[in-house]
Design a protein around this motif. Structure first.
Motif, short mmCIF file in Angstrom:
data_model
loop_
_atom_site.label_atom_id
_atom_site.label_comp_id
_atom_site.label_asym_id
_atom_site.label_seq_id
_atom_site.Cartn_x
_atom_site.Cartn_y
_atom_site.Cartn_z
N HIS A 147 0.81 -1.18 -0.15
CA HIS A 147 0.14 0.01 0.18
C HIS A 147 0.71 1.25 0.04
O HIS A 147 1.85 1.26 0.73
CB HIS A 147 -1.07 -0.03 1.27
CG HIS A 147 -1.75 -1.23 1.46
ND1 HIS A 147 -3.04 -1.34 0.48
CD2 HIS A 147 -1.57 -2.20 2.04
CE1 HIS A 147 -3.47 -2.32 1.22
NE2 HIS A 147 -2.65 -3.16 1.93
N ARG A 196 -8.36 5.88 9.61
CA ARG A 196 -8.83 4.73 9.82
C ARG A 196 -9.86 4.60 11.04
O ARG A 196 -10.87 3.77 10.73
CB ARG A 196 -7.74 3.63 10.08
CG ARG A 196 -6.54 3.39 9.16
CD ARG A 196 -7.18 3.10 7.72
NE ARG A 196 -8.01 3.97 6.92
CZ ARG A 196 -8.89 3.60 6.20
NH1 ARG A 196 -9.09 2.52 5.71
NH2 ARG A 196 -9.32 4.77 5.45
N SER A 227 -12.80 6.28 9.78
CA SER A 227 -13.53 5.47 8.47
C SER A 227 -14.19 4.20 8.95
O SER A 227 -15.42 3.46 8.43
CB SER A 227 -12.53 5.06 7.64
OG SER A 227 -12.05 6.22 6.79
N PHE A 228 -13.68 3.35 9.94
CA PHE A 228 -14.14 2.32 10.61
C PHE A 228 -15.21 2.17 11.64
O PHE A 228 -15.45 1.36 12.20
CB PHE A 228 -12.95 1.01 10.83
CG PHE A 228 -12.17 0.70 9.93
CD1 PHE A 228 -12.86 0.32 8.42
CD2 PHE A 228 -10.85 0.60 9.58
CE1 PHE A 228 -11.95 0.12 7.34
CE2 PHE A 228 -10.42 0.29 8.68
CZ PHE A 228 -10.85 -0.17 7.66
N GLN A 288 -20.25 -4.83 12.37
CA GLN A 288 -19.31 -5.20 11.36
C GLN A 288 -19.23 -3.81 10.09
O GLN A 288 -20.12 -3.20 10.03
CB GLN A 288 -19.95 -6.20 10.24
CG GLN A 288 -19.80 -7.66 10.97
CD GLN A 288 -18.54 -8.13 10.91
OE1 GLN A 288 -17.64 -7.83 11.80
NE2 GLN A 288 -18.27 -8.94 9.89
N HIS A 289 -18.03 -3.90 9.94
CA HIS A 289 -17.76 -2.58 8.81
C HIS A 289 -18.35 -2.96 7.62
O HIS A 289 -18.10 -4.21 7.19
CB HIS A 289 -16.31 -2.36 8.81
CG HIS A 289 -15.97 -1.63 7.74
ND1 HIS A 289 -16.32 -0.20 7.98
CD2 HIS A 289 -15.36 -1.35 6.61
CE1 HIS A 289 -15.66 0.73 7.01
NE2 HIS A 289 -15.26 -0.36 6.05
N VAL A 290 -18.91 -2.00 6.76
CA VAL A 290 -19.38 -2.21 5.68
C VAL A 290 -18.62 -1.47 4.59
O VAL A 290 -18.31 -0.31 4.65
CB VAL A 290 -20.98 -1.63 5.50
CG1 VAL A 290 -21.27 -1.82 3.96
CG2 VAL A 290 -21.86 -2.43 6.24
N PHE A 291 -17.98 -2.17 3.82
CA PHE A 291 -16.98 -1.68 2.59
C PHE A 291 -17.78 -0.87 1.64
O PHE A 291 -18.68 -1.32 1.11
CB PHE A 291 -16.03 -2.55 2.23
CG PHE A 291 -15.17 -3.08 3.20
CD1 PHE A 291 -14.22 -2.72 3.43
CD2 PHE A 291 -15.44 -4.28 3.75
CE1 PHE A 291 -13.18 -3.22 4.39
CE2 PHE A 291 -14.62 -5.03 4.59
CZ PHE A 291 -13.24 -4.31 5.01
N GLY A 292 -17.37 0.44 1.48
CA GLY A 292 -17.99 1.07 0.55
C GLY A 292 -16.79 1.87 -0.60
O GLY A 292 -15.75 1.42 -0.58
N GLY A 293 -17.43 2.67 -1.37
CA GLY A 293 -16.51 3.45 -2.26
C GLY A 293 -15.59 4.36 -1.50
O GLY A 293 -15.86 4.49 -0.41
N PRO A 294 -14.51 4.75 -2.19
CA PRO A 294 -13.95 5.82 -1.49
C PRO A 294 -14.60 7.15 -1.41
O PRO A 294 -15.49 7.44 -2.03
CB PRO A 294 -12.56 5.96 -2.60
CG PRO A 294 -13.28 5.79 -3.80
CD PRO A 294 -14.14 4.52 -3.62
N LYS A 295 -14.10 7.88 -0.35
CA LYS A 295 -14.68 9.24 -0.11
C LYS A 295 -13.61 10.04 -0.37
O LYS A 295 -12.65 10.07 -0.22
CB LYS A 295 -14.79 9.15 1.82
CG LYS A 295 -15.65 8.41 2.11
CD LYS A 295 -16.06 8.60 3.56
CE LYS A 295 -17.18 7.50 4.07
NZ LYS A 295 -17.27 7.49 5.84
#
Length: 67
Positions: A7, A30, A33-34, A53-60
């Motif tokens: 990364h 982080r 975001s989480f 649970q974290h829901v993954f989405g698109g970038p902000k």
């Protein structure tokens, strides 16, 4: 060297920062975001509630404010 990294994080600033401050900024981002931290237990040794649970989405993308 960049090709061997898993990364690469770029922090857009107008000034130089050291590694400690860069790490703090990434951890703060982080945490936001989480969704932060789980609730603390009410007594020593007591069960702590599970985090959601974290829901993954698109970038902000943040927009630059003009003053």
């Amino acid at each position: 060297m960049t090709a061997r990294c898993d990364h690469v994080v770029k922090i857009p600033t107008r000034f130089c920062i050291n590694v400690g401050l860069a790490g703090a900024l990434v951890m703060y981002d982080r945490c936001l975001s989480f969704g932060g931290f789980a609730a603390r237990p009410t007594m020593p040794g007591g069960p702590s509630p599970a985090m959601t649970q974290h829901v993954f989405g698109g970038p902000k993308f943040r927009t630059r404010r003009t003053s």
